[in-house]
Design an enzyme around this catalytic site. Structure first.
Site, PDB file in Angstrom:
ATOM      1  N   ASP A  18       0.760  -1.330  -0.306  1.00  0.00           N
ATOM      2  CA  ASP A  18       0.188  -0.085  -0.029  1.00  0.00           C
ATOM      3  C   ASP A  18       0.850   1.397  -0.066  1.00  0.00           C
ATOM      4  O   ASP A  18       1.975   1.151   0.697  1.00  0.00           O
ATOM      5  CB  ASP A  18      -1.021  -0.095   1.048  1.00  0.00           C
ATOM      6  N   ASN A  66     -10.635  -2.811  -5.845  1.00  0.00           N
ATOM      7  CA  ASN A  66      -9.889  -1.924  -6.841  1.00  0.00           C
ATOM      8  C   ASN A  66     -10.506  -1.459  -8.318  1.00  0.00           C
ATOM      9  O   ASN A  66     -10.001  -0.622  -8.976  1.00  0.00           O
ATOM     10  CB  ASN A  66      -8.474  -2.548  -6.948  1.00  0.00           C
TER      11      ASN A  66
HETATM   12  C1  FPP Z   1      -1.696   0.462  -3.580  1.00  0.00           C
HETATM   13  O1  FPP Z   1      -1.345   1.740  -3.619  1.00  0.00           O
HETATM   14  C2  FPP Z   1      -1.270  -0.703  -4.486  1.00  0.00           C
HETATM   15  C3  FPP Z   1      -2.043  -1.218  -5.301  1.00  0.00           C
HETATM   16  C4  FPP Z   1      -3.584  -0.769  -5.526  1.00  0.00           C
HETATM   17  C5  FPP Z   1      -1.749  -2.156  -6.011  1.00  0.00           C
HETATM   18  C6  FPP Z   1      -0.339  -3.000  -5.731  1.00  0.00           C
HETATM   19  C7  FPP Z   1       0.248  -2.752  -7.295  1.00  0.00           C
HETATM   20  C8  FPP Z   1       1.688  -2.604  -7.460  1.00  0.00           C
HETATM   21  C9  FPP Z   1       2.648  -2.704  -6.319  1.00  0.00           C
HETATM   22  C10 FPP Z   1       2.071  -2.522  -8.676  1.00  0.00           C
HETATM   23  C11 FPP Z   1       2.384  -3.414  -9.636  1.00  0.00           C
HETATM   24  C12 FPP Z   1       2.154  -4.726  -9.218  1.00  0.00           C
HETATM   25  C13 FPP Z   1       2.815  -5.731  -9.744  1.00  0.00           C
HETATM   26  C14 FPP Z   1       2.460  -7.132  -9.080  1.00  0.00           C
HETATM   27  C15 FPP Z   1       3.666  -5.702 -10.838  1.00  0.00           C
HETATM   28  P1  FPP Z   1      -2.343   2.778  -3.560  1.00  0.00           P
HETATM   29  O2  FPP Z   1      -2.607   3.058  -4.906  1.00  0.00           O
HETATM   30  O3  FPP Z   1      -3.601   2.366  -2.991  1.00  0.00           O
HETATM   31  O4  FPP Z   1      -1.856   4.072  -2.598  1.00  0.00           O
HETATM   32  P2  FPP Z   1      -2.344   5.043  -1.935  1.00  0.00           P
HETATM   33  O5  FPP Z   1      -3.310   4.512  -0.759  1.00  0.00           O
HETATM   34  O6  FPP Z   1      -1.323   6.036  -1.371  1.00  0.00           O
HETATM   35  O7  FPP Z   1      -3.390   5.614  -2.840  1.00  0.00           O
END
Ligand code: FPP
Length: 241
Positions: A18, A66
């Site tokens: 996250d 998501n």
């Molecule tokens: C949370 O950050 C993360 C995600 C929604 C997805 C995880 C994805 C990755 C790590 C990138 C690619 C994955 C792979 C397997 C190559 P957020 O967008 O919720 O962050 P925030 O809460 O700060 O907005």
């Protein structure tokens, strides 16, 4: 350098990755750049897991919730995922890593499904580590799918309701055949499970950190494992022998 006891490693580490968006905001970049940098952490942590000797690594890459994000962000995440799988295939083959997914893969765009399937097939004979990506995953959906599966077995006469055990429930989840996670890591100072592996984490140790996912790398991963090794796991029993 943290002191890791190789005899007491978590067999299965699960991670809620996250903070990509907040990392990007901090750097005055768009959210997609945050996800790209997050993919760099995925690469780093997969490699570190293999080096340390973690057998099962499960990453929450895309939740059922998501799908509610703006279309451009969902599309960017799908492209990034597909590119990641393509780019990391050799690394997985060279390091004995088997790839698999949990979640409702049928909801992903066709090109991602194809890439996932190809990666699963090509790495299927690898035995040293299992990398599981949770994609379009939600724990409550997983439990309802499992209940449907079990109900169908009862309907067909293959099972009676009295014979439904915890083991049968575990085996009917997407994670059937996997051990439960020993350690859960969640980054970015959020203290929730967010519908991730609810049944499976009944006795899991939790490590929460304010570090944003794009900045979570091997050094802190080792710290998390060291912290895990300090915990006394009793599984509900007393600590006395
Ligand atoms: C949370 O950050 C993360 C995600 C929604 C997805 C995880 C994805 C990755 C790590 C990138 C690619 C994955 C792979 C397997 C190559 P957020 O967008 O919720 O962050 P925030 O809460 O700060 O907005």
């Amino acid at each position: 350098m943290p002191n890791i006891d190789p005899q007491n490693l978590p067999k299965h580490v699960a991670i809620i990755m996250d903070g990509n968006g907040r990392w990007a905001k901090k750097k005055v970049m768009n959210r997609i750049r945050g996800h790209e940098e997050g993919a760099g952490s995925v690469r780093n942590i997969v490699k570190a897991s293999r080096e340390i000797g973690i057998h099962w690594l499960t990453l929450y890459a895309f939740s059922e919730e998501n799908w509610k994000r703006p279309k451009y962000e969902v599309e960017a995440l799908m492209k990034l995922l597909s590119r990641f799988l393509k780019g990391e295939l050799d690394e997985m083959l060279n390091n004995g890593i088997r790839f698999q997914t949990i979640g409702r893969i049928d909801k992903l765009p066709k090109y991602v499904q194809d890439r996932v399937q190809k990666t699963v097939e090509k790495t299927s004979r690898n035995k040293d580590m299992v990398l599981t990506l949770a994609l379009s995953y939600g724990s409550r959906q997983e439990v309802s799918d499992a209940i449907q599966k079990i109900a169908k077995r009862v309907e067909s006469g293959d099972l009676t309701s009295e014979k439904i055990t915890e083991q049968i429930i575990s085996d009917s989840l997407y994670t059937g055949g996997m051990p439960d996670p020993d350690l859960l890591i969640r980054t970015s100072a959020e203290y929730r499970l967010s519908n991730f592996l609810l049944w499976q984490m009944a006795y899991t140790e939790f490590y929460f950190t304010p570090t944003l996912w794009p900045e979570f790398r091997k050094d802190e991963y080792l710290e998390a494992i060291e912290e895990y090794q300090k915990r006394e796991r009793r599984f509900g029993a007393t600590g006395e022998k």
